[in-house]
Design a protein around this motif. Structure first.
Motif, PDB file in Angstrom:
ATOM      1  N   ASP A  86       0.834  -1.211   0.000  1.00  0.00           N
ATOM      2  CA  ASP A  86       0.000   0.000   0.000  1.00  0.00           C
ATOM      3  C   ASP A  86       0.866   1.257   0.000  1.00  0.00           C
ATOM      4  O   ASP A  86       0.536   2.244  -0.678  1.00  0.00           O
ATOM      5  CB  ASP A  86      -0.937  -0.018   1.210  1.00  0.00           C
ATOM      6  CG  ASP A  86      -2.124  -0.962   1.004  1.00  0.00           C
ATOM      7  OD1 ASP A  86      -2.504  -1.183  -0.174  1.00  0.00           O
ATOM      8  OD2 ASP A  86      -2.643  -1.490   2.007  1.00  0.00           O
ATOM      9  N   VAL A  87       1.967   1.225   0.754  1.00  0.00           N
ATOM     10  CA  VAL A  87       2.876   2.378   0.763  1.00  0.00           C
ATOM     11  C   VAL A  87       3.465   2.592  -0.629  1.00  0.00           C
ATOM     12  O   VAL A  87       3.479   3.703  -1.162  1.00  0.00           O
ATOM     13  CB  VAL A  87       3.993   2.170   1.817  1.00  0.00           C
ATOM     14  CG1 VAL A  87       5.095   3.222   1.642  1.00  0.00           C
ATOM     15  CG2 VAL A  87       3.407   2.213   3.223  1.00  0.00           C
ATOM     16  N   ARG A  88       3.936   1.497  -1.246  1.00  0.00           N
ATOM     17  CA  ARG A  88       4.519   1.623  -2.590  1.00  0.00           C
ATOM     18  C   ARG A  88       3.508   2.220  -3.560  1.00  0.00           C
ATOM     19  O   ARG A  88       3.809   3.119  -4.326  1.00  0.00           O
ATOM     20  CB  ARG A  88       4.956   0.247  -3.113  1.00  0.00           C
ATOM     21  CG  ARG A  88       6.222  -0.291  -2.498  1.00  0.00           C
ATOM     22  CD  ARG A  88       6.757  -1.483  -3.283  1.00  0.00           C
ATOM     23  NE  ARG A  88       5.877  -2.645  -3.282  1.00  0.00           N
ATOM     24  CZ  ARG A  88       5.917  -3.635  -2.380  1.00  0.00           C
ATOM     25  NH1 ARG A  88       6.815  -3.599  -1.404  1.00  0.00           N
ATOM     26  NH2 ARG A  88       5.079  -4.644  -2.458  1.00  0.00           N
ATOM     27  N   ARG A  89       2.291   1.701  -3.500  1.00  0.00           N
ATOM     28  CA  ARG A  89       1.275   2.157  -4.458  1.00  0.00           C
ATOM     29  C   ARG A  89       0.942   3.634  -4.200  1.00  0.00           C
ATOM     30  O   ARG A  89       0.795   4.415  -5.159  1.00  0.00           O
ATOM     31  CB  ARG A  89       0.029   1.280  -4.378  1.00  0.00           C
ATOM     32  CG  ARG A  89      -0.851   1.347  -5.603  1.00  0.00           C
ATOM     33  CD  ARG A  89      -1.998   0.346  -5.545  1.00  0.00           C
ATOM     34  NE  ARG A  89      -1.622  -1.023  -5.863  1.00  0.00           N
ATOM     35  CZ  ARG A  89      -1.614  -1.535  -7.106  1.00  0.00           C
ATOM     36  NH1 ARG A  89      -1.952  -0.782  -8.139  1.00  0.00           N
ATOM     37  NH2 ARG A  89      -1.283  -2.791  -7.317  1.00  0.00           N
ATOM     38  N   ALA A  90       0.833   4.001  -2.934  1.00  0.00           N
ATOM     39  CA  ALA A  90       0.516   5.403  -2.609  1.00  0.00           C
ATOM     40  C   ALA A  90       1.605   6.336  -3.119  1.00  0.00           C
ATOM     41  O   ALA A  90       1.326   7.482  -3.494  1.00  0.00           O
ATOM     42  CB  ALA A  90       0.367   5.540  -1.090  1.00  0.00           C
ATOM     43  N   GLU A  91       2.830   5.840  -3.135  1.00  0.00           N
ATOM     44  CA  GLU A  91       3.951   6.670  -3.590  1.00  0.00           C
ATOM     45  C   GLU A  91       4.215   6.526  -5.078  1.00  0.00           C
ATOM     46  O   GLU A  91       5.238   7.010  -5.586  1.00  0.00           O
ATOM     47  CB  GLU A  91       5.219   6.284  -2.805  1.00  0.00           C
ATOM     48  CG  GLU A  91       5.106   6.616  -1.314  1.00  0.00           C
ATOM     49  CD  GLU A  91       6.314   6.129  -0.518  1.00  0.00           C
ATOM     50  OE1 GLU A  91       7.157   5.398  -1.100  1.00  0.00           O
ATOM     51  OE2 GLU A  91       6.390   6.468   0.677  1.00  0.00           O
ATOM     52  N   GLY A  92       3.301   5.822  -5.774  1.00  0.00           N
ATOM     53  CA  GLY A  92       3.477   5.654  -7.228  1.00  0.00           C
ATOM     54  C   GLY A  92       4.582   4.705  -7.591  1.00  0.00           C
ATOM     55  O   GLY A  92       5.106   4.750  -8.709  1.00  0.00           O
ATOM     56  N   ARG A  93       4.951   3.827  -6.653  1.00  0.00           N
ATOM     57  CA  ARG A  93       6.054   2.896  -6.897  1.00  0.00           C
ATOM     58  C   ARG A  93       5.581   1.442  -6.933  1.00  0.00           C
ATOM     59  O   ARG A  93       6.350   0.538  -6.609  1.00  0.00           O
ATOM     60  CB  ARG A  93       7.117   3.032  -5.795  1.00  0.00           C
ATOM     61  CG  ARG A  93       7.794   4.388  -5.704  1.00  0.00           C
ATOM     62  CD  ARG A  93       8.954   4.354  -4.690  1.00  0.00           C
ATOM     63  NE  ARG A  93       8.473   4.226  -3.317  1.00  0.00           N
ATOM     64  CZ  ARG A  93       8.631   3.147  -2.547  1.00  0.00           C
ATOM     65  NH1 ARG A  93       9.266   2.092  -3.023  1.00  0.00           N
ATOM     66  NH2 ARG A  93       8.163   3.113  -1.311  1.00  0.00           N
TER      67      ARG A  93
END
Lengths: 452, 452
Positions: free
Chosen positions: A58-65
């Motif tokens: 979820d963190v990766r996705r939120a950061e566009g990664r």
């Protein structure tokens, strides 16, 4: 069974749009795993570990990664795939000699793409059986009816997907072990062509028959997963000429050959479902018989038993008591086969391939996945089409043909029996034409669904 | 032995220039076949038939219609190649079940090129031995000394070329059967990579080890012949990825690895000749040992015996008395090998390939062709390098490595022993790099000859 949850393809879209999070998906999967604990689908599952993977996604996705469209999606793994975060037992008390702490190539591929490796699924001991009734963790039960078996050997993966715990799971297939539980549980299962997909890090049953493959809630899901299976892996020499999976293949109205006749019998209700599906799927259908089915089956059994005995020899010598009695008996029997008979079996393989290729200009060969619906737990025998067959041999009845030939195969659900159990169709494609087979299956699946 | 006759390459030039005719070549070959009858090189040869082929070739050439540079050149054929104009017996009284009246693919290729199929040559019964002492037509004798054996199993082809009866002959090689008689008789012999050359119509000994190959009077002759062996033949599935032979490959100063050490012993006179040749051949030389030679040899034997027993099973059942006692004993023994042991042997093959490839950046691996000079007829044992070995195992001592690995191999003569017997060097190339191997052998051969 799929009313509350999405397919893998729907999960990809929902994550991309932000409608759901990976943490939501994984927590719901954990909830359902508890709710369906009686199915005995999982043999190892660490809630805190999978939730931490989901939060990282979820963190990766939120950061566009996001690492891939699969980033954050839970995928269950059959317990014969080595995994760095779970033990691997092949559901036997004779524990494997292979090193712990590493991922099978397919698992590593999915982990690199951000997939949440969601626990290990129950299986028939060492994949050496097709009922999932023999396991050090006990048998699995069918989500459609807990009195029924899932089939195996990837029975835990089949139950986990059919119960909607996860949308996709990994299996392996030596005589139908992906397709059988997919068929019995009413989901989709794909066995790639021999040598197309890496077996590195998957405990072997019979190395010239084994293929890894996905089980999933929908046909499109299979297309999302096959790129993680197919292509050259230097650690599996059989893949040295493997092409990566090309998702862009499409096909027109397919030419199907329905195989039937001696050795390919099935129950009346299964045959009626297949005939009905064929009449509704907008394809050109012809019917053909196979000759020498009994000889081909004997060749498959000879190769299976002999290779399994050769692989297991060191562990059998060290820990014979760790195996179930039935698996140990198979392994002892495999030692008795003469080399000249094994060579004969290897030659008969070539005859099968030639017979199937020479059937004409077909896009796919059609059989039921199983000759019957999922049997009741504890039944030793099945009767269908004038035959009386052990439950074990009923499960592999059609599926072994694809392994002996090395052709790609898919099982797709086509309907339900009067007592509410899934009936499935198996399609076999030409060797290394995995993409074309998936496209043909897509054609048939769309036509059957549009027809409802 | 070659003083009166030309090499194949010289025959090609002389026919092209008109200096000689095919009829002259063939009549002289028939004369020499009579003169050297005591060598027992031929088991079938019809003078009128080969003369009529020669006359037809002369007519074609006179009319400018020569079928190839080989048109009209006599080439002898080992008696395990099927030929439409001669019976094929594999020099056994247990006559093959294969149909008469057809040509093996290599024979058909040469016949289409106008070559005169010049009779059938003596061989070790069913190619199942390397001495040529067991044959329904009696043993062959070495042209350099009739008290000596030719080695086998292509012993008649070796004797026919070494005696100058023909410049080239066809052989087959499962554990050295082309290279052994080439080495013992002081001529050139080439075993192509496994799967590079068609075996269709050649009676098998062990189908995963067998390769057909030419024996010839000079190194350039081999290059003229390999195009008729190499490339895809739909009738031999092992060739399905075979490239045609590319005669245009050249190489620079080659990097050679001389293999020596335990399991690779040889007599002092053979070793001295190899060391001398290596010092004179203008190449980079390193020395390496092989580990596990005994285990590799056991794997080769297991595969050989098991495949031979599987192939011969129907004929052995029908006509056991037709086989010599020693061949029958081999075939009975091969039935006793367990399938799991055969699988183990197949896995050990892979270990050998990896060990050879991992030796480094080599262009060719060097061994003597034989550890000793041609033995006396009737000798059962040989002693060399601290070993006491049967004559049979002395013949295959180094050569089987090339078959188990499937690598291309060539035997080239490098000198004579003090008592006038040929000593030869074997070069092994990388798999499917047959052209590079021939070019390396050409480099070495030219340097050794320029040195004289």
């Amino acid at each position: 069974m799929q009313t509350e949850t999405e397919t893998l393809t729907q999960q990809i879209a929902a994550l991309r749009s932000g409608a759901i999070s990976s943490t939501f998906l994984v927590e719901r999967a954990l909830d359902r795993a508890v709710r369906f604990k009686a199915l005995n689908a999982f043999v190892a599952l660490e809630p805190a570990h999978v939730i931490s993977q989901a939060k990282a996604a979820d963190v990766r996705r939120a950061e566009g990664r996001a690492l891939s469209v699969l980033d954050g999606i839970p995928i269950a793994v059959k317990d014969n795939y080595l995994t760095q975060d779970y033990p691997t037992t092949a559901c036997s008390r004779a524990l494997p000699l292979e090193p712990a702490g590493m991922d099978a190539t397919v698992v590593a591929n999915l982990r690199s793409a951000g997939a949440v490796i969601f626990g290990k699924t129950n299986m028939h001991e060492w994949a050496y059986g097709a009922t999932n009734s023999t396991s050090s963790f006990g048998p699995t039960r069918n989500p459609h009816n807990p009195d029924r078996i899932t089939g195996g050997s990837s029975g835990g993966s089949g139950a986990a997907v059919a119960a909607g715990i996860v949308a996709a799971a990994l299996g392996s297939d030596t005589g139908g072990s992906v397709r059988i539980p997919a068929g019995a549980c009413g989901i989709y299962g794909f066995k790639p062509s021999y040598g197309r997909a890496s077996r590195h890090g998957i405990l072997p049953l019979s190395w010239s028959l084994d293929a890894p493959g996905p089980l999933a809630a929908a046909l499109d899901d299979i297309g999302h997963l096959l790129p993680f299976f197919c292509g050259v892996d230097p650690k599996d020499p059989a893949t040295r000429r493997a092409m990566p999976f090309d998702g862009a293949v499409s096909v027109g109205r397919p030419r199907l050959i329905h195989l039937a006749g001696e050795g390919l019998e099935r129950s009346a209700e299964v045959d009626a479902a297949i005939q009905s599906a064929l009449s509704r799927c907008n394809a050109d259908i012809t019917v053909a018989a196979l000759t020498n089915v009994a000889s081909y089956f004997a060749a498959w059994e000879a190769i299976l038993h002999c290779e399994a005995s050769a692989y297991h020899a060191p562990l059998l010598e060290r820990n014979a008591a760790g195996y179930s009695a039935v698996t140990r008996a198979h392994l002892e029997a495999g030692k008795l086969l003469a080399g000249v008979d094994l060579l004969k079996a290897q030659q008969i393989r070539g005859d099968l391939v030639r017979q199937l290729v020479d059937l004409g200009n077909w896009d796919a060969l059609v059989l039921p996945t199983l000759p019957i619906v999922a049997p009741r737990a504890g039944e030793e025998w099945q009767e269908f089409g004038g035959r009386r067959v052990t439950t074990q041999d009923s499960m592999t009845w059609f599926c072994w043909i694809g392994n002996l030939a090395g052709f790609p195969c898919i099982s797709i659900p086509i309907g339900m029996s009067p007592d509410g159990l899934p009936i499935s169709m198996m399609l076999m494609g030409r060797p290394n034409a995995d993409e074309q087979l998936l496209a043909v299956a897509g054609w048939i699946d769309r036509n059957l669904r549009a027809d409802h």
